[in-house]
Design an enzyme around this catalytic site. Structure first.
Site, short mmCIF file in Angstrom:
data_model
loop_
_atom_site.label_atom_id
_atom_site.label_comp_id
_atom_site.label_asym_id
_atom_site.label_seq_id
_atom_site.Cartn_x
_atom_site.Cartn_y
_atom_site.Cartn_z
N HIS A 168 1.92 4.18 -3.02
CA HIS A 168 1.85 5.65 -2.93
C HIS A 168 3.15 6.28 -3.43
CE1 HIS A 168 -2.03 6.21 -1.12
NE2 HIS A 168 -1.75 5.43 -0.08
N HIS A 207 0.83 -1.21 0.00
CA HIS A 207 0.00 0.00 0.00
C HIS A 207 0.87 1.26 0.00
CE1 HIS A 207 -3.79 2.14 1.44
NE2 HIS A 207 -2.85 3.06 1.58
N GLU A 208 1.85 1.30 0.91
CA GLU A 208 2.67 2.51 1.03
C GLU A 208 3.65 2.66 -0.13
OE1 GLU A 208 1.43 4.56 2.98
OE2 GLU A 208 0.23 3.10 4.06
#
Length: 175
Positions: free
Chosen positions: A84, A80-81
């Site tokens: 980003h 997820h990170e």
């Protein structure tokens, strides 16, 4: 040893997994993403956060949540990170939605379900929770964290309702 801390080996696994996803993105998108600073200092109820401050990027992870949901966090939160980070590098932060189609494409490239938030039960974990402040707009009540409340009070930020687009105002219940 504190049951809510990660071992050095576990922290190294998280750093290795972060590097793995960065390398995968480099290969798939023909990028040259560099290693990113990884910190285990995130507090509160969020398991991870991609940050850009003064042009420097980093990823912060919540050691307490990771310690309790290590295997799932190692895959989902790390992907997820890093997604980003990839989106920020390719498209920039102002041009796309944080969890929009570009971010979802990167998550699918990582072969990870593009869930916006984790579904961890953190009720039994010793997490800090900020006080919530009541704000209102033209159509409903909102809760702002102390951090956002302080930014509004210092006139450093204005938050708007996503539905009616009016600025949020401190509720009379708080005064």
């Amino acid at each position: 040893m504190n049951q809510f801390l990660l071992t050095k080996a576990q922290k190294n696994q998280v750093i290795h997994q972060t590097r793995h996803y960065i390398e995968l993105a480099n290969q798939q998108h023909n990028l040259n993403l560099t290693e990113i600073k990884v910190k285990f200092d995130l507090k509160g109820r969020t398991s991870g956060m991609f940050m850009v401050r003064n042009g420097l990027t980093s990823i912060r992870y919540n050691e307490i949540i990771f310690s309790h949901y290590f295997e799932d966090s190692l895959i989902n939160t790390v992907a997820h990170e890093v997604a980003h980070y990839v989106v920020h590098t390719i498209w920039g932060v102002k041009k796309v939605k944080p969890h929009g189609k570009e971010w979802q494409q990167v998550m699918l490239m990582f072969d990870v379900k593009p869930d916006v938030t984790s579904q961890y039960d953190v009720s039994g974990l010793p997490l800090h929770r900020q006080t919530q402040h009541d704000y209102s707009c033209g159509c409903m009540m909102h809760q702002l964290s102390t951090t956002r409340h302080n930014k509004v009070q210092k006139k450093k930020a204005i938050y708007k309702c996503r539905k009616c687009r009016l600025p949020l105002r401190l509720s009379s219940r708080n005064i």
